[in-house]
Design a protein around this motif. Structure first.
Motif, PDB file in Angstrom:
ATOM      1  N   THR A 381       0.826  -1.201   0.000  1.00 36.78           N
ATOM      2  CA  THR A 381       0.000   0.000   0.000  1.00 36.78           C
ATOM      3  C   THR A 381       0.862   1.253   0.000  1.00 36.78           C
ATOM      4  O   THR A 381       0.560   2.232  -0.691  1.00 36.78           O
ATOM      5  N   HIS A 384       2.449   1.594  -3.665  1.00 41.02           N
ATOM      6  CA  HIS A 384       1.614   1.356  -4.845  1.00 41.02           C
ATOM      7  C   HIS A 384       1.577   2.549  -5.792  1.00 41.02           C
ATOM      8  O   HIS A 384       1.622   2.398  -7.010  1.00 41.02           O
ATOM      9  N   ASN A 385       1.481   3.747  -5.262  1.00 43.07           N
ATOM     10  CA  ASN A 385       1.305   4.934  -6.102  1.00 43.07           C
ATOM     11  C   ASN A 385       2.586   5.731  -6.322  1.00 43.07           C
ATOM     12  O   ASN A 385       2.542   6.810  -6.909  1.00 43.07           O
ATOM     13  N   HIS A 477      -6.889   2.122  -4.113  1.00 40.80           N
ATOM     14  CA  HIS A 477      -5.709   2.691  -4.762  1.00 40.80           C
ATOM     15  C   HIS A 477      -6.071   3.751  -5.790  1.00 40.80           C
ATOM     16  O   HIS A 477      -5.344   4.709  -5.993  1.00 40.80           O
ATOM     17  N   SER A 480      -6.449   7.130  -3.865  1.00 40.25           N
ATOM     18  CA  SER A 480      -5.478   7.521  -2.846  1.00 40.25           C
ATOM     19  C   SER A 480      -4.789   8.823  -3.167  1.00 40.25           C
ATOM     20  O   SER A 480      -4.615   9.677  -2.316  1.00 40.25           O
ATOM     21  N   THR A 486      -3.501   6.775 -10.076  1.00 36.86           N
ATOM     22  CA  THR A 486      -2.860   5.802  -9.204  1.00 36.86           C
ATOM     23  C   THR A 486      -1.358   5.827  -9.331  1.00 36.86           C
ATOM     24  O   THR A 486      -0.646   5.415  -8.439  1.00 36.86           O
TER      25      THR A 486
END
Length: 497
Positions: A381, A384-385, A477, A480, A486
């Motif tokens: 997490t 992820h971005n 996601h 976020s 993303t």
């Protein structure tokens, strides 16, 4: 180009090569705990000197992480990892050959520098070689190794100390380090680099602030939290606040890109991993006091009580990491933090002089499942971005946060145990790291000592509630990042996701 060909390699082979070294450096955070009595006896040292064998490593590991993460972006994660591995392996040999406690402390500090160079590169390579929707399984392996190493350290340390002596907890790193170097040289790709400007004010402010804060926390108990320690901690916090202010105003290339925290999940993941680092460190100290001092188990047998925790974490983490790719990011870590808190509450309830140890083994098994639900999904997490050109910076921030959490947990639990022991009329002597007893405790004292340790275990359980809250606030996601994307686009010439 050779670089392009390099990046076409199977990323799983590169990850396998990296986690060999990563396992070794995390192992050394906990492996010394059960060796402290043997080191004290070998050098005729005092408790404060022996504590510094652990503290020196912790300090030089935590302080440079922000900078070493950025070095991977600038010079390539493979190159920085290999340099760190060489430093760590050579320092391990120096530790085993040390003839005085001062030499051992010095070599442990050098070990920490090597570990700080290596750690951010492992996450950066995952971020830059696996696409976002496939990182969960990769982070599952990474997270499994992180959790397993933290838990296996005391077990392996106890076996080596009982078998060959304290030196071998360091000598064992030498062949492993040589193998890890060969694997990384062969299997890890040479990823494209990004030219960074050196943020000298940021480096100085973050380095000085981290040093003062970590040193003050580590030494607080030794100086009864007197004015000098409070001044040192306060100065560290002021310098870190000045660092954040400087980074916000930096229009060039800051050491800590504040844009990272525009991603909600990245910010919350950092809060959660700090809680996890603090809780794991905090739970181990009273646990080993209880098992060695109250239950009179040997270092090896006391460490084996946590074997179910280590085994289940190692087995489940890759599977859960892969599953986390398919589920909303909040589900698995929220469950994991809740289960871990309940497991520690169970440990607390079981800390009585004559409780059957089988119940402790069962609770450790549930704690292992909880760990598997936390390490990998949190790392997935958090990264992820992240755009690939900020992979090193993001990994450095994440690992720094985890390490600072560990330091805070260590300091807090030591202070709390001292307070609870004094409250039960057993004296207010300082508690040494590692939980080593100085001999059997008289039977009439065991009940009171067990109660003090049981009450101390409530602290890590409470800290985990921070992780429960942070992970429960994760968003999907796709939502976020504030701009709705993303993944930020890679800069020209960078390896894209």
């Amino acid at each position: 180009m050779s670089v392009a060909a390099d990046t076409d390699r199977n990323p799983w082979l590169a990850l396998f090569a990296l986690v060999v070294g990563f396992f070794m450096i995390l192992l050394d955070m906990t492996i010394v705990a059960v060796a402290n009595p043997a080191i004290l006896e070998a050098f005729h040292a005092d408790i404060s000197q022996v504590i510094w064998v652990t503290s020196a490593y912790l300090l030089t590991y935590a302080v440079p992480l922000l900078v070493t993460g950025r070095l991977g972006d600038r010079f390539g994660p493979k190159n920085v990892y290999l340099v760190g591995l060489l430093v760590f392996t050579a320092a391990s040999l120096g530790c085993g050959l040390s003839g005085t406690i001062g030499q051992l402390i010095l070599w442990r500090a050098v070990q920490g520098i090597g570990a700080a160079l290596m750690t951010p590169q492992t996450m950066a390579v995952i971020t830059r070689t696996f696409p976002p929707d496939k990182r969960g399984a990769a982070m599952g392996l990474w997270g499994g190794v992180a959790g397993l190493a933290t838990l296996v350290g005391p077990i392996l340390g106890g076996v080596l100390v009982d078998w060959r002596g304290w030196e071998w907890i360091f000598f064992v790193n030498v062949p492993v380090g040589i193998i890890a170097f060969g694997l990384a040289l062969w299997l890890v790709p040479a990823l494209p680099t990004h030219l960074h400007k050196y943020d000298v004010p940021g480096i100085l402010l973050s380095g000085a602030g981290m040093f003062l804060l970590v040193f003050g926390i580590q030494e607080g108990n030794n100086y009864d939290w007197d004015g000098r320690i409070r001044l040192m901690i306060g100065a560290g916090l002021i310098l870190l606040a000045a660092f954040v202010w400087n980074q916000k105003r930096n229009t060039g290339e800051p050491l800590l890109p504040m844009t990272l925290f525009r991603d909600r999940n990245f910010g919350l993941s950092n809060l959660a991993i700090a809680a996890m680092g603090a809780a794991v460190t905090a739970m181990m100290v009273p646990s080993y006091f209880y098992l060695q001092a109250v239950r009179e188990l040997s270092p090896t047998r006391s460490a084996l009580v946590f074997a179910p925790m280590a085994i289940i974490t190692g087995i489940c983490a890759p599977l859960i990491g892969k599953l986390s790719d398919k589920l909303p990011p909040r589900l698995i870590p929220t469950f994991g933090f809740t289960l871990f808190a309940l497991s520690i509450l169970s440990f607390s309830a079981l800390m009585k002089p004559h409780t059957a140890l089988v119940w402790y083994l069962i609770a450790a098994g549930f704690a292992g499942l909880a760990n598997a639900c936390i390490w990998a999904p949190l790392a997935t997490t958090a990264t992820h971005n992240l755009p690939v050109y900020q992979a090193g910076a993001g990994a450095g921030v994440y690992n720094t946060t985890r390490q600072v959490g560990s330091v805070l947990g260590s300091a807090a639990i030591s202070a709390l145990i001292s307070a609870r022991v004094a409250a039960h009329g057993l004296g207010s002597g300082k508690i040494a790291e590692g939980g080593a007893g100085q001999g059997p405790i008289p039977e009439p004292v065991k009940e009171a000592f067990s109660a003090a340790l049981s009450q101390s275990m409530l602290l890590p359980a409470a800290i985990l509630l921070v992780g429960v809250l942070a992970s429960a606030l994760f968003v999907s996601h796709g939502r976020s990042a504030p701009d709705g994307h993303t993944d930020a686009p890679a800069k020209p010439g960078m390896l894209g996701d």
